[in-house]
Motif scaffolding. Structure first.
Motif, PDB file in Angstrom:
ATOM      1  N   ASP A 135       0.843  -1.186   0.000  1.00 36.66           N
ATOM      2  CA  ASP A 135       0.000   0.000   0.000  1.00 36.66           C
ATOM      3  C   ASP A 135       0.885   1.245   0.000  1.00 36.66           C
ATOM      4  O   ASP A 135       2.109   1.156  -0.059  1.00 36.66           O
ATOM      5  CB  ASP A 135      -0.959   0.011   1.195  1.00 36.66           C
ATOM      6  N   GLN A 136       0.244   2.402   0.071  1.00 37.94           N
ATOM      7  CA  GLN A 136       0.979   3.658   0.007  1.00 37.94           C
ATOM      8  C   GLN A 136       1.919   3.835   1.194  1.00 37.94           C
ATOM      9  O   GLN A 136       3.017   4.360   1.056  1.00 37.94           O
ATOM     10  CB  GLN A 136      -0.002   4.829  -0.073  1.00 37.94           C
ATOM     11  N   SER A 137       1.510   3.383   2.376  1.00 43.04           N
ATOM     12  CA  SER A 137       2.391   3.539   3.542  1.00 43.04           C
ATOM     13  C   SER A 137       3.652   2.684   3.397  1.00 43.04           C
ATOM     14  O   SER A 137       4.725   3.072   3.848  1.00 43.04           O
ATOM     15  CB  SER A 137       1.650   3.207   4.835  1.00 43.04           C
ATOM     16  N   HIS A 138       3.516   1.525   2.758  1.00 40.73           N
ATOM     17  CA  HIS A 138       4.674   0.667   2.508  1.00 40.73           C
ATOM     18  C   HIS A 138       5.641   1.372   1.555  1.00 40.73           C
ATOM     19  O   HIS A 138       6.861   1.361   1.761  1.00 40.73           O
ATOM     20  CB  HIS A 138       4.188  -0.656   1.920  1.00 40.73           C
ATOM     21  N   LEU A 139       5.103   2.017   0.520  1.00 42.80           N
ATOM     22  CA  LEU A 139       5.933   2.791  -0.392  1.00 42.80           C
ATOM     23  C   LEU A 139       6.609   3.939   0.343  1.00 42.80           C
ATOM     24  O   LEU A 139       7.813   4.156   0.206  1.00 42.80           O
ATOM     25  CB  LEU A 139       5.086   3.333  -1.552  1.00 42.80           C
ATOM     26  N   HIS A 140       5.845   4.655   1.143  1.00 47.71           N
ATOM     27  CA  HIS A 140       6.364   5.805   1.901  1.00 47.71           C
ATOM     28  C   HIS A 140       7.522   5.376   2.806  1.00 47.71           C
ATOM     29  O   HIS A 140       8.558   6.039   2.865  1.00 47.71           O
ATOM     30  CB  HIS A 140       5.232   6.415   2.731  1.00 47.71           C
ATOM     31  N   ARG A 141       7.363   4.255   3.482  1.00 45.45           N
ATOM     32  CA  ARG A 141       8.367   3.766   4.429  1.00 45.45           C
ATOM     33  C   ARG A 141       9.706   3.473   3.743  1.00 45.45           C
ATOM     34  O   ARG A 141      10.770   3.646   4.325  1.00 45.45           O
ATOM     35  CB  ARG A 141       7.827   2.517   5.136  1.00 45.45           C
ATOM     36  N   HIS A 142       9.649   3.014   2.490  1.00 44.13           N
ATOM     37  CA  HIS A 142      10.892   2.707   1.776  1.00 44.13           C
ATOM     38  C   HIS A 142      11.385   3.871   0.924  1.00 44.13           C
ATOM     39  O   HIS A 142      12.580   3.991   0.664  1.00 44.13           O
ATOM     40  CB  HIS A 142      10.696   1.472   0.887  1.00 44.13           C
ATOM     41  N   PHE A 143      10.483   4.713   0.472  1.00 43.17           N
ATOM     42  CA  PHE A 143      10.813   5.808  -0.437  1.00 43.17           C
ATOM     43  C   PHE A 143      11.543   6.942   0.269  1.00 43.17           C
ATOM     44  O   PHE A 143      12.583   7.410  -0.185  1.00 43.17           O
ATOM     45  CB  PHE A 143       9.507   6.334  -1.062  1.00 43.17           C
ATOM     46  N   GLN A 144      10.991   7.389   1.389  1.00 43.34           N
ATOM     47  CA  GLN A 144      11.543   8.567   2.067  1.00 43.34           C
ATOM     48  C   GLN A 144      12.990   8.378   2.546  1.00 43.34           C
ATOM     49  O   GLN A 144      13.817   9.264   2.334  1.00 43.34           O
ATOM     50  CB  GLN A 144      10.651   9.002   3.220  1.00 43.34           C
ATOM     51  N   PRO A 145      13.354   7.274   3.152  1.00 41.23           N
ATOM     52  CA  PRO A 145      14.765   7.140   3.571  1.00 41.23           C
ATOM     53  C   PRO A 145      15.748   7.128   2.401  1.00 41.23           C
ATOM     54  O   PRO A 145      16.872   7.582   2.530  1.00 41.23           O
ATOM     55  CB  PRO A 145      14.810   5.792   4.298  1.00 41.23           C
ATOM     56  N   ARG A 146      15.305   6.637   1.242  1.00 38.73           N
ATOM     57  CA  ARG A 146      16.201   6.573   0.092  1.00 38.73           C
ATOM     58  C   ARG A 146      16.315   7.892  -0.652  1.00 38.73           C
ATOM     59  O   ARG A 146      17.374   8.223  -1.165  1.00 38.73           O
ATOM     60  CB  ARG A 146      15.720   5.476  -0.869  1.00 38.73           C
ATOM     61  N   LEU A 147      15.207   8.643  -0.761  1.00 39.44           N
ATOM     62  CA  LEU A 147      15.208   9.866  -1.559  1.00 39.44           C
ATOM     63  C   LEU A 147      15.089  11.141  -0.743  1.00 39.44           C
ATOM     64  O   LEU A 147      15.229  12.239  -1.267  1.00 39.44           O
ATOM     65  CB  LEU A 147      14.082   9.811  -2.593  1.00 39.44           C
ATOM     66  N   GLY A 148      14.787  11.022   0.532  1.00 40.93           N
ATOM     67  CA  GLY A 148      14.738  12.201   1.388  1.00 40.93           C
ATOM     68  C   GLY A 148      13.441  12.975   1.337  1.00 40.93           C
ATOM     69  O   GLY A 148      13.313  13.993   2.004  1.00 40.93           O
ATOM     70  N   VAL A 149      12.500  12.545   0.521  1.00 43.51           N
ATOM     71  CA  VAL A 149      11.176  13.160   0.435  1.00 43.51           C
ATOM     72  C   VAL A 149      10.139  12.048   0.346  1.00 43.51           C
ATOM     73  O   VAL A 149      10.463  10.910   0.006  1.00 43.51           O
ATOM     74  CB  VAL A 149      11.039  14.092  -0.803  1.00 43.51           C
ATOM     75  N   THR A 150       8.895  12.383   0.638  1.00 40.45           N
ATOM     76  CA  THR A 150       7.815  11.400   0.517  1.00 40.45           C
ATOM     77  C   THR A 150       7.452  11.224  -0.954  1.00 40.45           C
ATOM     78  O   THR A 150       7.775  12.084  -1.791  1.00 40.45           O
ATOM     79  CB  THR A 150       6.567  11.851   1.294  1.00 40.45           C
TER      80      THR A 150
END
Length: 160
Positions: A88-103
């Motif tokens: 889901d979107q929260s799963h994407l958010h959890r992995h996306f933000q640490p790698r790219l620095g933004v949501t």
């Protein structure tokens, strides 16, 4: 074992092909080891030497990269998450933000602000090379600094 030797190992090649073919599926280490024709322990060692991360982290990084490309094309974060094989979107958010620095939503907004339309074409005044977070931040006026790129290790949060 050298990085070049590990990345050119046939077992790594077979594992990468299997991950590509099953990119939207959750692939277990046992399945990946069977597909690559080696033990799961050797496969993890080969991945760590070749890519600096284990097979699961590699697969998650590939999913985040695919979601980033979808967001650049104007796909909603929830749709991007499901399409790349995240729950889901929260799963994407959890992995996306640490790698790219933004949501994911902030990334899509930055990309739209940089002049890329829903169809992926750029406005006449936008730079045709708007890929990458740093160039996006520069194009919308936010200074790109070293802190914009997340570090590989997180500091443990203190009790204060």
């Amino acid at each position: 074992m050298q990085r070049r030797t590990a990345s050119s190992d046939p077992a790594v090649g077979r594992a990468l092909e299997y991950l590509r073919d099953n990119s939207a599926n959750n692939v277990s280490l046992d399945q990946l080891a069977d597909a690559s024709g080696t033990s799961k322990f050797r496969l993890v060692r080969l991945f760590r030497v070749a890519f600096g991360v284990g097979p699961h982290a590699f697969q998650v990084s590939q999913r985040v990269a695919a979601a980033r490309r979808l967001l650049e094309r104007g796909v909603a974060p929830i749709e991007a998450a499901v399409e790349v094989g995240l729950f889901d979107q929260s799963h994407l958010h959890r992995h996306f933000q640490p790698r790219l620095g933004v949501t994911p939503r902030e990334y899509a907004s930055l990309f739209r602000a940089a002049g890329v339309t829903q169809r992926g074409s750029t406005r006449a005044d936008a730079s045709p090379n708007t890929h990458g977070l740093v160039s996006l931040m520069k194009s919308v006026g936010k200074p790109a600094t070293k802190s914009d790129v997340p570090s590989r290790r997180r500091k443990a949060s203190g009790g204060s």
